[in-house]
Design an enzyme around this catalytic site. Structure first.
Site, mmCIF file in Angstrom:
data_model
loop_
_atom_site.group_PDB
_atom_site.id
_atom_site.type_symbol
_atom_site.label_atom_id
_atom_site.label_comp_id
_atom_site.label_asym_id
_atom_site.label_seq_id
_atom_site.Cartn_x
_atom_site.Cartn_y
_atom_site.Cartn_z
ATOM 1 N N THR A 82 9.367 83.436 137.261
ATOM 2 C CA THR A 82 8.732 83.860 136.021
ATOM 3 C C THR A 82 9.788 84.168 134.960
ATOM 4 O O THR A 82 10.927 84.511 135.284
ATOM 5 C CB THR A 82 7.871 85.121 136.237
ATOM 6 O OG1 THR A 82 8.693 86.172 136.763
ATOM 7 C CG2 THR A 82 6.730 84.838 137.206
ATOM 8 N N HIS A 117 5.988 74.515 135.641
ATOM 9 C CA HIS A 117 6.838 73.339 135.458
ATOM 10 C C HIS A 117 8.180 73.649 136.102
ATOM 11 O O HIS A 117 8.633 74.789 136.094
ATOM 12 C CB HIS A 117 7.019 73.055 133.961
ATOM 13 C CG HIS A 117 8.026 71.989 133.655
ATOM 14 N ND1 HIS A 117 7.767 70.643 133.842
ATOM 15 C CD2 HIS A 117 9.294 72.074 133.179
ATOM 16 C CE1 HIS A 117 8.829 69.949 133.475
ATOM 17 N NE2 HIS A 117 9.772 70.774 133.074
ATOM 18 N N GLY A 146 14.723 90.240 134.334
ATOM 19 C CA GLY A 146 13.755 91.221 134.815
ATOM 20 C C GLY A 146 14.229 91.823 136.119
ATOM 21 O O GLY A 146 15.415 92.083 136.316
ATOM 22 N N ILE A 195 5.739 79.694 134.071
ATOM 23 C CA ILE A 195 5.560 78.372 133.478
ATOM 24 C C ILE A 195 5.414 77.369 134.610
ATOM 25 O O ILE A 195 6.301 77.247 135.466
ATOM 26 C CB ILE A 195 6.742 78.012 132.559
ATOM 27 C CG1 ILE A 195 6.906 79.086 131.471
ATOM 28 C CG2 ILE A 195 6.524 76.638 131.915
ATOM 29 C CD1 ILE A 195 8.093 78.873 130.560
ATOM 30 N N GLU A 204 5.183 88.570 131.735
ATOM 31 C CA GLU A 204 5.914 87.620 132.579
ATOM 32 C C GLU A 204 5.156 86.314 132.731
ATOM 33 O O GLU A 204 4.275 86.198 133.589
ATOM 34 C CB GLU A 204 6.165 88.238 133.954
ATOM 35 C CG GLU A 204 6.991 89.510 133.929
ATOM 36 C CD GLU A 204 7.177 90.098 135.314
ATOM 37 O OE1 GLU A 204 8.036 89.597 136.070
ATOM 38 O OE2 GLU A 204 6.452 91.056 135.645
#
Length: 217
Positions: A62, A138, A50, A136, A133
């Site tokens: 992201t 984690h 991105g 996550i 986008e």
């Protein structure tokens, strides 16, 4: 030094000092809520590069899901998954969503909580098409560009907002993550949805080898 330069130098504020006449813009109203999608939307797409703002500028890494906007006028050229995510991007409200996600062909194939932004990123001016986008929630040990990402979109949180004060954007993203973490506790069963690949069950030979290994003792 000219008189004009002296006046400009005297008018320049000291580093770190805020002018009394400069007021920080108010923090926008977020209006967060849990608005479930029924049924949840299932998206599959490749992770592509991105703008590179997520981790480098904002501090929130992201994943950018591929949306083939260049093929929207020729849907016959799209696979079913490509058409599905393109249709979702065109039809959905812009804003923040809570979701579950899995990198199915990466080293870490866990199913994790997600705070997902969909829209035009109005705080920035270089976005020409809506983006999807997922953030996550984690810590991955390695990048997963070009891997397939599966996202189960569970619900809507808030509309997209333009921020006039950059630190406000960072605060809002952090709060979005906290809100989505809590919201997903109400749909823990979706983490086990058949949409996600389940780790292969160990064979009897593998279980026996693990039991007899020195580390298992």
């Amino acid at each position: 030094m000219t008189e004009t330069e002296v006046q400009a130098e005297e008018a320049e504020p000291v580093a770190g000092e805020k002018s009394a006449d400069v007021k920080e813009p108010p923090f926008p109203e977020m209006n967060r809520r849990i608005e479930a999608l029924d049924p949840p939307r299932k998206l599959r797409a490749k992770v592509v590069h991105g703008f590179g703002r997520g981790s480098k500028v904002l501090g929130f890494p992201t994943a950018n899901m591929e949306v083939k906007w260049d093929k929207q006028d020729s849907p016959e050229a799209l696979t079913a998954d490509e058409k599905n995510i393109l249709d979702f991007a065109r039809e959905c409200r812009t804003g923040i969503y809570y979701a579950w996600a899995q990198v199915v062909d990466g080293q870490d194939q866990g199913v994790y909580k997600v705070a997902m932004s969909i829209g035009w990123n109005p705080t920035f001016t270089d976005v020409k098409a809506k983006t999807i986008e997922p953030w996550i929630l984690h810590d991955f040990k390695e990048d997963f560009y070009d891997c397939e990402l599966r996202v189960l979109v569970c619900g809507f949180v808030r509309p997209e907002v333009k921020f006039d004060h950059f630190p406000h954007l960072i605060t809002a993203i952090r709060e979005d993550g906290d809100f989505c973490r809590t919201a997903l506790d109400s749909v823990l069963d979706l983490k086990e949805d058949s949409f996600f690949l389940q780790p292969a069950a160990a064979t009897k030979e593998e279980e026996a080898a693990a039991t007899s290994s020195p580390e298992a003792a």
